[in-house]
Design a protein around this motif. Structure first.
Motif, mmCIF file in Angstrom:
data_model
loop_
_atom_site.group_PDB
_atom_site.id
_atom_site.type_symbol
_atom_site.label_atom_id
_atom_site.label_comp_id
_atom_site.label_asym_id
_atom_site.label_seq_id
_atom_site.Cartn_x
_atom_site.Cartn_y
_atom_site.Cartn_z
ATOM 1 N N THR A 1 6.918 -18.713 12.373
ATOM 2 C CA THR A 1 5.726 -19.177 11.670
ATOM 3 C C THR A 1 4.865 -17.966 11.349
ATOM 4 O OG1 THR A 1 5.792 -21.304 12.766
ATOM 5 C CG2 THR A 1 3.679 -20.638 11.821
ATOM 6 N N ALA B 1 5.927 -7.679 13.186
ATOM 7 C CA ALA B 1 6.320 -8.342 14.429
ATOM 8 C C ALA B 1 5.954 -9.808 14.322
ATOM 9 C CB ALA B 1 5.587 -7.705 15.609
ATOM 10 N N ARG C 1 0.838 -1.182 0.000
ATOM 11 C CA ARG C 1 0.000 0.000 0.000
ATOM 12 C C ARG C 1 0.881 1.243 0.000
ATOM 13 N NH1 ARG C 1 -3.361 -1.834 4.896
ATOM 14 N NH2 ARG C 1 -1.315 -2.765 4.974
ATOM 15 N N ARG D 1 1.640 -16.051 9.209
ATOM 16 C CA ARG D 1 0.391 -16.129 8.453
ATOM 17 C C ARG D 1 0.319 -14.941 7.513
ATOM 18 N NH1 ARG D 1 -4.823 -16.949 11.726
ATOM 19 N NH2 ARG D 1 -4.113 -19.096 11.487
ATOM 20 N N MET E 1 2.338 -2.705 15.867
ATOM 21 C CA MET E 1 3.732 -2.652 16.257
ATOM 22 C C MET E 1 4.515 -1.920 15.194
ATOM 23 S SD MET E 1 5.207 -5.170 18.795
ATOM 24 C CE MET E 1 3.881 -4.965 19.806
ATOM 25 N N GLY F 1 -1.121 -9.097 5.395
ATOM 26 C CA GLY F 1 -1.132 -7.922 4.511
ATOM 27 C C GLY F 1 0.172 -7.793 3.758
ATOM 28 N N ASP F 2 0.613 -6.552 3.605
ATOM 29 C CA ASP F 2 1.743 -6.260 2.727
ATOM 30 C C ASP F 2 3.019 -7.004 3.089
ATOM 31 O OD1 ASP F 2 0.028 -4.553 1.524
ATOM 32 O OD2 ASP F 2 0.948 -2.712 2.299
ATOM 33 N N VAL F 3 3.439 -6.850 4.336
ATOM 34 C CA VAL F 3 4.742 -7.392 4.711
ATOM 35 C C VAL F 3 4.718 -8.916 4.715
ATOM 36 C CG1 VAL F 3 6.517 -7.474 6.494
ATOM 37 C CG2 VAL F 3 5.287 -5.346 6.053
ATOM 38 N N THR F 4 3.691 -9.467 5.314
ATOM 39 C CA THR F 4 3.643 -10.922 5.397
ATOM 40 C C THR F 4 3.479 -11.549 3.998
ATOM 41 O OG1 THR F 4 1.329 -10.659 6.024
ATOM 42 C CG2 THR F 4 2.886 -11.128 7.784
ATOM 43 N N ARG G 1 -0.833 -5.837 19.510
ATOM 44 C CA ARG G 1 -1.265 -4.505 19.092
ATOM 45 C C ARG G 1 -0.439 -4.091 17.879
ATOM 46 N NH1 ARG G 1 -5.100 -5.093 21.639
ATOM 47 N NH2 ARG G 1 -6.250 -3.696 22.999
ATOM 48 N N HIS H 1 -4.007 -5.645 11.375
ATOM 49 C CA HIS H 1 -4.588 -6.311 10.219
ATOM 50 C C HIS H 1 -6.076 -6.571 10.400
ATOM 51 C CE1 HIS H 1 -4.750 -8.551 6.570
ATOM 52 N NE2 HIS H 1 -5.396 -9.496 7.209
HETATM 53 C C1 LIG Z 1 4.092 -9.530 19.585
HETATM 54 C C2 LIG Z 1 3.512 -9.992 18.296
HETATM 55 C C3 LIG Z 1 3.808 -11.245 17.831
HETATM 56 C C4 LIG Z 1 3.293 -11.679 16.617
HETATM 57 N N1 LIG Z 1 3.626 -12.920 16.176
HETATM 58 C C5 LIG Z 1 3.192 -13.334 14.973
HETATM 59 C C6 LIG Z 1 3.589 -14.598 14.453
HETATM 60 O O1 LIG Z 1 4.310 -15.352 15.083
HETATM 61 N N2 LIG Z 1 3.148 -14.940 13.250
HETATM 62 C C7 LIG Z 1 2.324 -14.112 12.494
HETATM 63 O O2 LIG Z 1 1.975 -14.487 11.385
HETATM 64 N N3 LIG Z 1 1.926 -12.924 12.962
HETATM 65 C C8 LIG Z 1 2.333 -12.506 14.179
HETATM 66 N N4 LIG Z 1 1.945 -11.280 14.638
HETATM 67 C C9 LIG Z 1 1.038 -10.458 13.825
HETATM 68 C C10 LIG Z 1 1.809 -9.752 12.732
HETATM 69 O O3 LIG Z 1 2.671 -8.812 13.298
HETATM 70 C C11 LIG Z 1 0.868 -9.038 11.764
HETATM 71 O O4 LIG Z 1 0.075 -9.996 11.134
HETATM 72 C C12 LIG Z 1 1.652 -8.277 10.725
HETATM 73 O O5 LIG Z 1 2.250 -7.143 11.300
HETATM 74 C C13 LIG Z 1 0.789 -7.830 9.595
HETATM 75 O O6 LIG Z 1 1.584 -7.053 8.736
HETATM 76 P P1 LIG Z 1 1.286 -6.932 7.219
HETATM 77 O O7 LIG Z 1 2.093 -5.830 6.702
HETATM 78 O O8 LIG Z 1 1.418 -8.237 6.548
HETATM 79 O O9 LIG Z 1 -0.263 -6.590 7.247
HETATM 80 P P2 LIG Z 1 -0.986 -5.291 6.782
HETATM 81 O O10 LIG Z 1 -2.421 -5.560 6.882
HETATM 82 O O11 LIG Z 1 -0.458 -4.831 5.482
HETATM 83 O O12 LIG Z 1 -0.543 -4.281 7.868
HETATM 84 C C14 LIG Z 1 -1.440 -3.767 8.706
HETATM 85 C C15 LIG Z 1 -0.992 -2.480 9.263
HETATM 86 O O13 LIG Z 1 -0.914 -2.619 10.622
HETATM 87 C C16 LIG Z 1 0.392 -2.520 11.032
HETATM 88 N N5 LIG Z 1 0.596 -3.456 12.098
HETATM 89 C C17 LIG Z 1 1.398 -3.235 13.120
HETATM 90 N N6 LIG Z 1 1.290 -4.168 14.047
HETATM 91 C C18 LIG Z 1 0.387 -5.034 13.585
HETATM 92 C C19 LIG Z 1 -0.173 -6.196 14.107
HETATM 93 N N7 LIG Z 1 0.163 -6.619 15.303
HETATM 94 N N8 LIG Z 1 -1.074 -6.858 13.370
HETATM 95 C C20 LIG Z 1 -1.438 -6.383 12.179
HETATM 96 N N9 LIG Z 1 -0.954 -5.256 11.651
HETATM 97 C C21 LIG Z 1 -0.049 -4.585 12.347
HETATM 98 C C22 LIG Z 1 1.227 -2.706 9.832
HETATM 99 O O14 LIG Z 1 2.456 -2.056 9.964
HETATM 100 C C23 LIG Z 1 0.364 -2.050 8.826
HETATM 101 O O15 LIG Z 1 0.398 -0.656 8.954
HETATM 102 C C24 LIG Z 1 2.435 -10.837 15.856
HETATM 103 C C25 LIG Z 1 2.124 -9.571 16.336
HETATM 104 C C26 LIG Z 1 2.648 -9.142 17.541
HETATM 105 C C27 LIG Z 1 2.290 -7.781 18.027
#
Ligand SMILES: Cc1cc2nc3c(=O)[nH]c(=O)nc-3n(C[C@H](O)[C@H](O)[C@H](O)COP(=O)(O)OP(=O)(O)OC[C@H]3O[C@@H](n4cnc5c(N)ncnc54)[C@H](O)[C@@H]3O)c2cc1C
Ligand code: SF4
Ligand code: SF4
Ligand code: SF4
Lengths: 252, 275, 369
Positions: free
Chosen positions: B71, B56, A156, B73, B237, B76-79, B235, C307
């Motif tokens: 591991t 995170a 995005r 899932r 991060m 969104g963008d980063v994953t 939350r 997310h």
């Molecule tokens: C302490 C912790 C441990 C985690 N462990 C795992 C794990 O082991 N495996 C796993 O698959 N996922 C885990 N997650 C969730 C993972 O961080 C989010 O799924 C990921 O950040 C989504 O990013 P995205 O860019 O793919 O998603 P997008 O939908 O593109 O991003 C969503 C937006 O939210 C922001 N964002 C910040 N923190 C999060 C969050 N926690 N969840 C979703 N969006 C977030 C992104 O930067 C972006 O702006 C964990 C989260 C936390 C807080």
């Protein structure tokens, strides 16, 4: 890998947004290097049809013909981005949505019956699905480059929707509303322009449209204490993004 | 080392877990960093794809392994960008961050692990640890709920965990052709099937917030005290080191005070609207 | 906090401040001080005393700010403007690192801090407290710490507080008691100068000064006392933080939300608000990326987005986050209030929302509930 095909289309608009592309100089070279510019009448007359990776759409929909055209473009586009206030919010010409089109036609054209226009000038998103809306009148080049860069990286765009105030404060621009009592739309306007107007000591007039959660009612109250009448306040909102502000104004 | 900047890690292996979840095995490139890197179960890394951003992700490898596992899932963008990487590709890593599971609490206590969905990930390294160093006489429970049988992560590892843990699985729903013979329904239902000694049981929970809240309620009904319950929170991060403010949950920074919290530390805030 | 004065107070001529500024620049400091900018007094580069807002005063009210001229050419005849130290130590746009893609992997170039430390002139007690707070917030942040380490501070005792100030309530002013290298108290004719560090002592080596008379020290007391008395605004800290933990569902939050613009100005001008977002920008060819950290605010709608959804979608919750963080959470996090009573958020709120009044309203409606 093949370069993604880029197209630029124009509807009811002034060309200002698409012209920011050739205006970019260095940026244009980068765009030409990374994209196959397949369709861009503002730049070259050769039209290459087919399926586009990304289409940048400028202008609002204001004629029946344009509805057909935008639907066809949508069908042939993977990622559709509206550029500018016209495409995103109906533009200045959407002021007609507030009034009777017939009366305008009669006043302006000797033979109004030849004018085949829709009652309203509406944003692209009213007719087709839009993948990203880039606000601004005109758009900022940095914003457009970010949209293109993010498209290539499949993320995005890092484009924010909070108020212009964020940008003023970061830049250290003195607040014209608080320090000079000027009725600035910054607090309810989307950031993205770089907070240009306040940095010249004048008020924001809302080129980038409403911010993500605009409290129009509250700012209007403040404008009233600055001496603006209700009508004057309405007029301030009835600018380039009248249609978009109007949606919130009605609600609040 | 500047903790705001990532170090490089090479993707050694990619294992598909479910249709949207996969496990990466990473080898830190720099030898010195690799040797120095250490973590406790429950901590997380910020994984970075240049030009896209960070996410995170909990660390799920065994603590004594040099290679780091995650591991992930696709959300969104980063994953998604991470899921498009291949073996041999390089990813950025910052970490480890946060406070993990309170390992000292395992001494002399029975342990109840409750995981919902991807919430099993931050337990994997703990599970490994316990397989290796289990307490004499302690009882271990692993209660895990997934959406469908197909969504069960680490499926083929459960027999091994079963050697030490009483493992109970449940799914929300299952298609008839999946021949699911296990339980159906929420994780908390599984609590009815086991006998615990509440005074000497501690509970570690990770999953969706609603699941954690109802689990806590149930455990307290069963006689566990508030201070024997720990949960891992999630939350938004961004920085991972307590300076961006995004992950604030009441007065807690999830990234540095958590993600694992004693229930008593957040009791005032859990369940409040829009905290 | 203990008083830290390095030696007996001195008296210097007002113009001598110019010598100190020059001397600091010669020593390689980037000298930052108050200066008039677009009808406000901001903090910016200073090369000579002419750059200071000599003779200016400010009028600050809820949602309003204006400058006026004193009859006397006071050097520090005004109170705080919108800028604070955070602009310099935690800049609005902080480049973190640049990435260059290689065939396998990437190269990271961290934006290292380069050279010249800041020397700040005219810093007030509230902002010194804010600095102390930022030191705790950014304890582990390499970028802040690098900027912070070598700074030089010339503080001033606040003689002309504004209508929006309430530092006495927060126990943070108007008297400067610690955290400076040099401290000025402005009299009509000269400055009383106190030295707070070895660095401060070095900086006045070449400056003409004399030992202050006992009467001058009395005079300083008198000025500070009357300044303190002139501050009418108060914030009742009684019962914080728990008071606010009981009021998450107070209906008054919704009333504030009707007025709040969610514009973020309060957080941007607050000297202790630290929130930010780091984002990647990438070049079109995908070969380079830069990670930039930029001031953000809990008033931005996506601030608590994940997310699966948004934790604070409503203005009600966002305003509540701001006030509750400043006045309550902060105490649990850092042992002090996040508010130093500088009044900036009150002056610079376009909607005229006053944190002290809103807390009072929450307190009162909470009692009634
Ligand atoms: C302490 C912790 C441990 C985690 N462990 C795992 C794990 O082991 N495996 C796993 O698959 N996922 C885990 N997650 C969730 C993972 O961080 C989010 O799924 C990921 O950040 C989504 O990013 P995205 O860019 O793919 O998603 P997008 O939908 O593109 O991003 C969503 C937006 O939210 C922001 N964002 C910040 N923190 C999060 C969050 N926690 N969840 C979703 N969006 C977030 C992104 O930067 C972006 O702006 C964990 C989260 C936390 C807080
Ligand atoms: S909350 Fe307001 S008064 Fe308190 S320190 Fe921040 S800006 Fe100043
Ligand atoms: S009040 Fe908001 S912007 Fe300020 S530090 Fe707290 S969360 Fe961040
Ligand atoms: S309190 Fe005032 S300055 Fe802060 S976000 Fe609301 S309207 Fe803006």
């Amino acid at each position: 890998m093949d370069k993604p095909r880029l197209a630029v289309f124009k509807f009811t608009s002034c060309d200002g947004c698409q012209l920011s592309i050739p205006d970019m100089e260095r940026g244009l070279v980068d765009i030409a290097n990374t994209f196959d510019i397949a369709y861009f009448l503002g730049l070259k007359s050769r039209k290459s049809t087919g399926y586009y990776g990304i289409s940048l759409v400028e202008g609002s929909i204001s004629t029946p013909d344009e509805i057909k055209r935008i639907r066809a473009i949508r069908e042939n586009t993977h990622y559709l981005v509206t550029i500018g206030a016209c495409a995103t919010a109906g533009g200045l010409q959407a002021l007609r949505n507030l009034k009777d089109l017939g009366a305008f036609k009669k006043a302006v054209y000797p033979k109004p019956e030849h004018i085949d226009a829709l009652k309203d000038s509406l944003p692209i998103s009213h007719y087709v699905h839009v993948d990203f809306e880039l606000w601004g009148c005109p758009i900022s080049r940095e914003g457009l480059l970010e949209v293109l860069a993010s498209f290539l990286r499949e993320r995005r765009p890092n484009i924010q929707a909070y108020s212009v105030c964020f940008e003023c404060k970061r830049k250290g621009t003195p607040c014209v509303l608080v320090a000079q009592g000027i009725p600035c739309l910054g607090p309810i306007t989307r950031t993205g322009c770089g907070a240009i107007c306040p940095s010249y000591g004048r008020d924001c007039y809302g080129c980038f449209g409403p911010s993500e959660d605009p409290n129009i009612k509250s700012l209007s109250l403040r404008f009233e204490t600055l001496g603006l009448s209700k009508d004057e306040i309405k007029l301030r909102l009835a600018g380039i993004n009248s249609y978009a502000f109007g949606k919130y104004h009605g609600k609040e | 080392m500047n903790i705001a900047a990532p170090f490089e890690a090479v993707i050694k292996r990619i294992k598909k877990e479910t249709r949207d979840t996969f496990t990466l095995t990473l080898r830190v490139k720099d030898r010195a960093i690799r040797k120095e890197y250490g973590f406790t179960p429950g901590q997380f890394n910020m994984l970075y794809v240049p030009g896209i951003g960070e996410a995170a992700i909990s660390i799920c490898s065994a603590t004594w392994r040099e290679d780091i596992r995650h591991t992930i899932r696709v959300a969104g963008d980063v994953t998604t960008a991470i899921s498009n990487l291949k073996g041999g590709d390089v990813i950025g890593v910052r970490g480890p961050f946060g406070r993990g599971w309170p390992m000292e609490m395992l001494k002399g206590n029975d342990l109840m692990i409750m995981a919902g969905g991807l919430g099993i990930a931050p337990f994997r390294s703990l599970l490994r640890q316990i397989l290796r160093e289990k307490e004499e006489g302690a009882r271990y429970f692993l209660l895990y709920g997934a959406k469908t049988p197909k969504d069960i992560i680490y499926r083929n590892e459960f027999p091994r965990y079963g050697e030490v843990f009483e493992v109970l699985l449940t799914v929300d729903k299952a298609d008839p052709e999946e021949y699911w013979k296990g339980d159906m329904g929420v994780v908390t239902n599984l609590l009815k099937k086991i006998n615990i000694i509440p005074e000497k049981t501690i509970a570690f929970i990770c999953g969706p917030e609603i699941m954690m809240q109802s689990s806590i309620k149930e455990l307290i009904n069963m006689g566990l005290s508030e201070d024997s319950i720990y949960i891992s929170m999630e939350r938004h991060m961004n920085c991972g080191m307590g300076v961006c403010g995004h992950c604030m949950f009441g007065p807690k920074f999830i990234c540095k005070d958590g993600p694992v919290f004693s229930y008593t530390d957040i009791i005032e805030f859990l369940g409040e609207r829009e905290i | 906090m203990k008083h830290n004065f390095y030696m007996e107070p001195l008296t210097i001529r007002k113009e001598a401040l110019g010598d100190i500024i020059k001397d600091l620049s010669n020593r390689g400091y980037r000298v930052i001080g108050p200066t008039v900018r677009g009808g406000t007094i901001g903090l910016d580069n200073i090369t000579a005393i002419e750059d200071l807002p000599v003779g200016y005063g400010d009028r600050q009210v809820t949602g309003g700010y204006s400058l006026f001229k004193h009859e006397r050419p006071y050097f520090f005849g005004f109170s705080n403007g919108p800028d604070s130290l955070k602009r310099f130590l935690n800049p609005p746009y902080q480049r973190l690192f640049a990435i260059k893609k290689r065939a396998k992997g990437f190269e990271t170039m961290i934006y290292e801090y380069e050279g010249s430390p800041f020397a700040f002139i005219g810093i007030r007690a509230c902002d010194l407290r804010a600095l102390h707070i930022l030191d705790m917030v950014f304890e582990k942040d390499p970028f802040y710490q690098a900027e912070r380490k070598e700074i030089f501070i010339i503080a001033v005792n606040c003689i002309f507080p504004s209508n929006t100030c309430f530092c006495p309530s927060m126990n943070s002013g108007p008297e400067v008691k610690y955290g400076f290298d040099l401290l000025l108290t402005e009299f009509d004719e000269d400055f009383l100068m106190e030295v707070g560090s070895k660095k401060g002592l070095n900086a006045i080596e070449g400056v003409h000064h004399k030992e202050a008379a006992g009467a001058d020290i009395e005079k300083k007391r008198g000025l500070i006392d009357s300044s303190s008395k002139s501050i009418k605004k108060t914030l009742d800290t009684e019962g914080l933080p728990t008071l606010l933990y009981r009021e998450f569902e107070n209906p008054w939050w919704a009333d504030i939300a009707n007025r709040d613009l969610s514009c973020g100005n309060c957080t941007m001008v607050c000297p202790t608000c630290f929130c930010n977002t780091s984002n990647d920008t990438s070049s079109l060819d995908g070969k380079t990326a830069t990670r930039i950290r930029c001031w953000d605010s809990c008033f931005s709608v996506n601030f608590a987005l994940v997310h699966g959804g948004n934790f604070r979608p409503s203005r009600r919750a966002r305003y509540r986050q701001w006030m509750t963080h400043k006045l309550a959470y902060w105490i649990n996090q850092f042992g002090v209030s996040g508010c130093v009573g500088c009044g900036r958020c009150i002056t610079w709120c376009p909607a005229g929302i006053d944190i002290t009044e809103e807390l009072m309203a929450i307190r009162i409606s909470g009692k009634r509930r």
